[in-house]
Design an enzyme around this catalytic site. Sequence first.
Site, PDB file in Angstrom:
ATOM      1  N   GLU A  58      -4.581   9.359 -24.807  1.00 31.06           N
ATOM      2  CA  GLU A  58      -3.639   8.687 -25.685  1.00 31.06           C
ATOM      3  C   GLU A  58      -3.317   9.498 -26.937  1.00 31.06           C
ATOM      4  OE1 GLU A  58      -4.349   4.084 -24.434  1.00 31.06           O
ATOM      5  OE2 GLU A  58      -5.629   4.898 -25.984  1.00 31.06           O
ATOM      6  N   CYS A 118      -1.642  11.442 -34.147  1.00 31.90           N
ATOM      7  CA  CYS A 118      -3.070  11.465 -33.847  1.00 31.90           C
ATOM      8  C   CYS A 118      -3.238  12.003 -32.428  1.00 31.90           C
ATOM      9  CB  CYS A 118      -3.614  10.035 -33.991  1.00 31.90           C
ATOM     10  SG  CYS A 118      -5.364   9.914 -33.642  1.00 31.90           S
ATOM     11  N   CYS A 157     -15.360  11.527 -24.030  1.00 31.02           N
ATOM     12  CA  CYS A 157     -16.193  12.273 -24.972  1.00 31.02           C
ATOM     13  C   CYS A 157     -17.643  12.120 -24.552  1.00 31.02           C
ATOM     14  CB  CYS A 157     -15.998  11.748 -26.392  1.00 31.02           C
ATOM     15  SG  CYS A 157     -16.978  12.667 -27.618  1.00 31.02           S
ATOM     16  N   CYS A 166     -21.069   8.015 -29.165  1.00 33.76           N
ATOM     17  CA  CYS A 166     -21.287   7.192 -30.353  1.00 33.76           C
ATOM     18  C   CYS A 166     -21.163   5.723 -29.944  1.00 33.76           C
ATOM     19  CB  CYS A 166     -20.254   7.527 -31.434  1.00 33.76           C
ATOM     20  SG  CYS A 166     -20.335   9.238 -31.951  1.00 33.76           S
ATOM     21  N   CYS A 176     -17.817   3.562 -30.375  1.00 34.89           N
ATOM     22  CA  CYS A 176     -16.549   4.212 -30.001  1.00 34.89           C
ATOM     23  C   CYS A 176     -16.241   3.973 -28.529  1.00 34.89           C
ATOM     24  CB  CYS A 176     -16.652   5.712 -30.289  1.00 34.89           C
ATOM     25  SG  CYS A 176     -15.242   6.653 -29.680  1.00 34.89           S
ATOM     26  N   CYS A 233      -7.839   3.403 -34.431  1.00 30.02           N
ATOM     27  CA  CYS A 233      -8.958   4.319 -34.218  1.00 30.02           C
ATOM     28  C   CYS A 233     -10.012   3.703 -33.325  1.00 30.02           C
ATOM     29  CB  CYS A 233      -9.687   4.540 -35.533  1.00 30.02           C
ATOM     30  SG  CYS A 233      -9.065   5.848 -36.467  1.00 30.02           S
TER      31      CYS A 233
HETATM   32  N1  SAH Z   1     -14.721  12.961 -32.222  1.00 32.32           N
HETATM   33  C1  SAH Z   1     -14.168  13.054 -33.509  1.00 32.32           C
HETATM   34  C2  SAH Z   1     -12.702  12.672 -33.570  1.00 32.32           C
HETATM   35  C3  SAH Z   1     -12.272  11.489 -32.755  1.00 32.32           C
HETATM   36  S1  SAH Z   1     -12.840   9.922 -33.296  1.00 32.32           S
HETATM   37  C4  SAH Z   1     -14.975  12.245 -34.508  1.00 32.32           C
HETATM   38  O1  SAH Z   1     -15.859  11.499 -34.083  1.00 32.32           O
HETATM   39  O2  SAH Z   1     -14.740  12.395 -35.706  1.00 32.32           O
HETATM   40  C5  SAH Z   1     -11.831   9.625 -34.724  1.00 32.32           C
HETATM   41  C6  SAH Z   1     -12.416   8.641 -35.709  1.00 32.32           C
HETATM   42  O3  SAH Z   1     -12.411   7.303 -35.170  1.00 32.32           O
HETATM   43  C7  SAH Z   1     -13.863   8.949 -36.057  1.00 32.32           C
HETATM   44  O4  SAH Z   1     -14.102   8.853 -37.431  1.00 32.32           O
HETATM   45  C8  SAH Z   1     -14.589   7.860 -35.318  1.00 32.32           C
HETATM   46  O5  SAH Z   1     -15.848   7.653 -35.840  1.00 32.32           O
HETATM   47  C9  SAH Z   1     -13.639   6.696 -35.469  1.00 32.32           C
HETATM   48  N2  SAH Z   1     -13.926   5.590 -34.575  1.00 32.32           N
HETATM   49  C10 SAH Z   1     -14.506   5.641 -33.364  1.00 32.32           C
HETATM   50  N3  SAH Z   1     -14.636   4.391 -32.851  1.00 32.32           N
HETATM   51  C11 SAH Z   1     -14.125   3.539 -33.759  1.00 32.32           C
HETATM   52  C12 SAH Z   1     -13.968   2.116 -33.810  1.00 32.32           C
HETATM   53  N4  SAH Z   1     -14.329   1.346 -32.801  1.00 32.32           N
HETATM   54  N5  SAH Z   1     -13.417   1.575 -34.911  1.00 32.32           N
HETATM   55  C13 SAH Z   1     -12.998   2.360 -35.936  1.00 32.32           C
HETATM   56  N6  SAH Z   1     -13.116   3.703 -35.943  1.00 32.32           N
HETATM   57  C14 SAH Z   1     -13.673   4.292 -34.861  1.00 32.32           C
HETATM   58 FE1  SF4 Z   2     -16.803  11.220 -29.398  1.00 39.71          FE
HETATM   59 FE2  SF4 Z   2     -16.008   8.810 -30.203  1.00 39.71          FE
HETATM   60 FE3  SF4 Z   2     -18.208   9.914 -31.223  1.00 39.71          FE
HETATM   61 FE4  SF4 Z   2     -15.804  10.924 -31.865  1.00 39.71          FE
HETATM   62  S1  SF4 Z   2     -16.573   8.877 -32.378  1.00 39.71           S
HETATM   63  S2  SF4 Z   2     -17.650  12.061 -31.269  1.00 39.71           S
HETATM   64  S3  SF4 Z   2     -14.730  10.599 -29.922  1.00 39.71           S
HETATM   65  S4  SF4 Z   2     -17.927   9.329 -29.071  1.00 39.71           S
END
Ligand code: SAH
Ligand code: SF4
Length: 386
Positions: A91, A104, A111, A115, A118, A363
């Site tokens: 996306e 974006c 990934c 996390c 996420c 996000c």
């Molecule tokens: N992998 C990179 C970039 C992609 S994620 C990173 O982790 O920075 C982009 C942003 O979205 C990151 O700050 C991540 O922590 C945030 N993010 C992930 N899941 C989210 C959620 N459920 N709600 C709000 N932000 C989220």
């Molecule tokens: Fe990967 Fe999501 Fe963690 Fe970013 S926030 S490093 S996209 S698992």
Amino acid sequence: MRTNLLDFTLPALTDWFASLGEKPFRAKQVFRWVHQRGESDFDAMTDLAKGLREKLREVAEVRPPAILSEHRSADGTVKWLFDVGIGNGIETVFIPEDDRGTLCVSSQVGCALDCKFCSTGRSGFNRDLSVSEIVGQLWVANKRLREMAKEGQPYRLQPEAVAGEPVAAGKAEQDDGRPISNVVMMGMGEPLNNFENVVAAMQMMLDDHAYGLSRRRVTLSTSGVVHQLRKLAARCPVALAVSLHAPTDELRSKIMPINRSYGIADLLAACREYLEAAPRDFITFEYILLDGVNDAPAHAKALAKLLRDVPCKINLIPFNPFPESGFTRSRQEAVVRFRDILVEAGYVATVRKTRGDDIDAACGQLAGQVVNRMKKRTVRIHREAA
Ligand code: SAH
Ligand code: SF4
């Protein structure tokens, strides 16, 4: 298979042209047609000799990822789902604001870093995106936004962009009314884990013969892959956002498994070093507020103490829920209290507005479609966390 010219930076395209016996300035002309004008038809590149156009038609193509769907939110946000192979989708989101238009961009299919908050991470990992799939998101978004403007759904475009004329080299650097003035590598994936392709794609975003974005308007967001961050400073310093999300190693390791490889002290040291090469004199720290997990006043105070020596801004992100995440968004009072503690401690701390809620474009909701090839590994990480 024909060579996809979207995979080439200008130096790489110049080498490829040399292998065809063509001069460097021809590569530059084609590069500008492709990226500045969004042209994919070699026959339309009228300032090229007919013989060269024919040769290119035989051996080359401009092939961006195919659009599977396009959604436009009531607030102007646009989300595209792109086809990146059997069963996989990524996306890309365009977010228009008064003074800028931000795209974006995704860097991987899924990934591997898992996390806990996420949805991309929870869906697993399939593969890295190629250069053409990364820069292709920008190529397609530019084209679609120009088409929308012509259809009477305008974004702020400069007249020559609407007319399909190239934007003069160097001029594109400022907010000149073109639809996309900023790129954030904050879509699906960890950009530093697809280092070479992401760097090549960002070099094209920065190139005056292509998109001409300034380094300050291209932001890479990372969860903190420290050894790659050091490489980025040398290879392609752009604005940096770091996903911190917790003030202690203990808590961060629980919600971000990568913290067990690179702890907070390592990460902050790398951030300080990065600033020496960075186009901005601060780092943006992203901090998702998770109800009852990391949003207490004590966490805010610990964060204020932790970041004392790093010039930074803090971006507080309301958690975007997804099914079975196990987390909920912090209450508004907790968000305000958290921000106020940081502001009182002297930080610039802002709460991110959520956009495109009606089309799931926020996000962490960029789930796309991921056929997970990392099941075993993901399961192992879950066990370690248990
Ligand atoms: N992998 C990179 C970039 C992609 S994620 C990173 O982790 O920075 C982009 C942003 O979205 C990151 O700050 C991540 O922590 C945030 N993010 C992930 N899941 C989210 C959620 N459920 N709600 C709000 N932000 C989220
Ligand atoms: Fe990967 Fe999501 Fe963690 Fe970013 S926030 S490093 S996209 S698992």
